[in-house]
Write a protein that holds these residues in place. Structure first.
Motif, PDB file in Angstrom:
ATOM      1  N   SER A 110      59.918  24.935  72.136  1.00 51.25           N
ATOM      2  CA  SER A 110      58.664  24.261  72.479  1.00 51.25           C
ATOM      3  C   SER A 110      57.733  24.182  71.277  1.00 51.25           C
ATOM      4  CB  SER A 110      57.995  25.016  73.642  1.00 51.25           C
ATOM      5  OG  SER A 110      56.724  24.487  73.916  1.00 51.25           O
ATOM      6  N   ASP A 111      57.268  22.945  70.990  1.00 51.80           N
ATOM      7  CA  ASP A 111      56.355  22.700  69.862  1.00 51.80           C
ATOM      8  C   ASP A 111      56.889  23.305  68.566  1.00 51.80           C
ATOM      9  OD1 ASP A 111      54.452  21.280  71.369  1.00 51.80           O
ATOM     10  OD2 ASP A 111      53.560  23.160  72.068  1.00 51.80           O
ATOM     11  N   ASP A 149      57.227  17.016  80.192  1.00 52.62           N
ATOM     12  CA  ASP A 149      56.053  16.817  81.041  1.00 52.62           C
ATOM     13  C   ASP A 149      55.335  15.544  80.610  1.00 52.62           C
ATOM     14  OD1 ASP A 149      53.826  16.923  82.603  1.00 52.62           O
ATOM     15  OD2 ASP A 149      53.141  18.890  81.883  1.00 52.62           O
ATOM     16  N   THR A 150      55.227  14.599  81.498  1.00 48.20           N
ATOM     17  CA  THR A 150      54.630  13.309  81.154  1.00 48.20           C
ATOM     18  C   THR A 150      53.127  13.398  80.925  1.00 48.20           C
ATOM     19  OG1 THR A 150      54.364  12.771  83.496  1.00 48.20           O
ATOM     20  CG2 THR A 150      56.393  12.037  82.411  1.00 48.20           C
ATOM     21  N   THR A 151      52.519  14.491  81.321  1.00 48.99           N
ATOM     22  CA  THR A 151      51.068  14.622  81.122  1.00 48.99           C
ATOM     23  C   THR A 151      50.734  15.333  79.820  1.00 48.99           C
ATOM     24  OG1 THR A 151      51.002  16.721  82.342  1.00 48.99           O
ATOM     25  CG2 THR A 151      50.705  14.683  83.612  1.00 48.99           C
ATOM     26  N   GLY A 152      51.754  15.837  79.122  1.00 46.73           N
ATOM     27  CA  GLY A 152      51.513  16.561  77.879  1.00 46.73           C
ATOM     28  C   GLY A 152      52.050  15.786  76.679  1.00 46.73           C
ATOM     29  N   ASP A 153      51.922  16.399  75.509  1.00 51.21           N
ATOM     30  CA  ASP A 153      52.427  15.809  74.269  1.00 51.21           C
ATOM     31  C   ASP A 153      53.951  15.827  74.290  1.00 51.21           C
ATOM     32  OD1 ASP A 153      52.762  14.850  71.758  1.00 51.21           O
ATOM     33  OD2 ASP A 153      51.998  16.625  70.717  1.00 51.21           O
ATOM     34  N   ALA A 154      54.563  14.738  73.828  1.00 48.77           N
ATOM     35  CA  ALA A 154      56.032  14.675  73.799  1.00 48.77           C
ATOM     36  C   ALA A 154      56.512  14.048  72.500  1.00 48.77           C
ATOM     37  CB  ALA A 154      56.559  13.876  74.982  1.00 48.77           C
ATOM     38  N   GLY A 155      55.859  14.347  71.389  1.00 49.97           N
ATOM     39  CA  GLY A 155      56.238  13.764  70.109  1.00 49.97           C
ATOM     40  C   GLY A 155      57.537  14.342  69.578  1.00 49.97           C
ATOM     41  N   ILE A 164      59.171  18.839  67.268  1.00 53.07           N
ATOM     42  CA  ILE A 164      58.794  18.279  68.559  1.00 53.07           C
ATOM     43  C   ILE A 164      57.392  18.753  68.935  1.00 53.07           C
ATOM     44  CG2 ILE A 164      61.185  18.145  69.350  1.00 53.07           C
ATOM     45  CD1 ILE A 164      60.619  20.578  71.128  1.00 53.07           C
ATOM     46  N   GLY A 165      56.732  17.961  69.762  1.00 46.72           N
ATOM     47  CA  GLY A 165      55.400  18.329  70.224  1.00 46.72           C
ATOM     48  C   GLY A 165      55.366  18.624  71.705  1.00 46.72           C
ATOM     49  N   ALA A 166      56.530  18.714  72.337  1.00 45.58           N
ATOM     50  CA  ALA A 166      56.598  18.989  73.770  1.00 45.58           C
ATOM     51  C   ALA A 166      56.536  20.491  74.015  1.00 45.58           C
ATOM     52  CB  ALA A 166      57.874  18.397  74.346  1.00 45.58           C
ATOM     53  N   GLY A 167      55.864  20.887  75.074  1.00 50.39           N
ATOM     54  CA  GLY A 167      55.777  22.288  75.405  1.00 50.39           C
ATOM     55  C   GLY A 167      56.449  22.593  76.736  1.00 50.39           C
TER      56      GLY A 167
END
Length: 241
Positions: free
Chosen positions: A176-177, A204-210, A225-228
């Motif tokens: 994660s991240d 999570d579509t409401t969070g960062d997903a880079g 990645i920027g997804a948590g």
């Protein structure tokens, strides 16, 4: 068989206005003629068949020499052009003329010797076609290997094209991240033209997903990645040579 003979017609054809007696006489004469032709027809057919057979026999085999003991020799028309004759391999070589390509090909004992006599270079058997010869033909196996290229197929793998272009792909787990170094399945000999990366699992579509790929070299790159919320699969693709 005797030559067939035909009995000539003894009476003229009937004319209009004849008396019944004259008409009957002439009809009888015609019937006698037809009877004579009917009896001679088989004789005529047999005679014609005999003549045809004589001509065929003369044309096909009348002038052929005895073939006994001639299994290894070749047959040709004689110099006069009116009969056939056999020639030994040595005589055929002599007939072709000393020093000619035809003589050398005939005397060749292997296909390779024959190609050499014709001035055709030996076949190339090299999968990478590195010699780039303009005169030597490649073997079928070499052509197939060159067209197929070198490959390794799987979740991570690569494919080398005959032009030198290489495409590579793979997958890496990243926290994660997080940031993670990746290595290409094989090292690019010269350079990397482009590289791409994307998340390979749900986020999570409401969070960062880079997702990014950078620090690109011929041996690998760095993905971030920027997804948590857990560990994510990152899929990457690179093109170079």
């Amino acid at each position: 068989m005797a030559t067939p003979t035909i009995t000539p017609m003894q009476t003229p054809f009937p004319d209009k206005g004849q008396s019944q007696a004259a008409f009957d006489y002439n009809v009888d004469g015609l019937m006698n003629l037809f009877d004579s032709l009917t009896t001679e027809l088989p004789v005529t057919i047999d005679w014609m068949q005999d003549r045809v057979n004589e001509v065929a026999a003369t044309a096909i085999g009348g002038d052929l020499p005895d073939i006994t003991g001639q299994a290894t020799n070749m047959i040709r028309l004689n110099a006069a052009g009116n009969a056939a004759e056999f020639r030994t391999p040595a005589q055929v070589v002599q007939d072709l003329g000393s020093g000619t390509a035809g003589r050398a090909v005939f005397a060749a004992e292997t296909p390779e010797d024959g190609r050499t006599a014709l001035g055709v270079a030996t076949v190339i058997d090299e999968d990478d076609m590195a010699s780039e010869s303009e005169t030597r033909p490649p073997s079928q196996q070499s052509v197939k290997a060159y067209a197929d290229g070198e490959s390794s197929f799987g979740t991570s793998g690569y494919h080398k094209l005959p032009s030198g272009l290489i495409v590579q792909w793979g997958q890496q787990s990243v926290a994660s991240d997080g940031t993670q170094a990746v290595s290409w399945p094989i090292t690019f000999p010269t350079s990397v033209f482009q590289a791409f990366a994307c998340l390979g699992s749900a986020f999570d579509t409401t969070g960062d997903a880079g997702c990014a790929i950078y620090n690109i070299t011929t041996s690998g790159a760095t993905v971030r990645i920027g997804a948590g919320g857990g560990t994510f699969a990152v899929r990457y693709f690179a093109v170079g040579r």
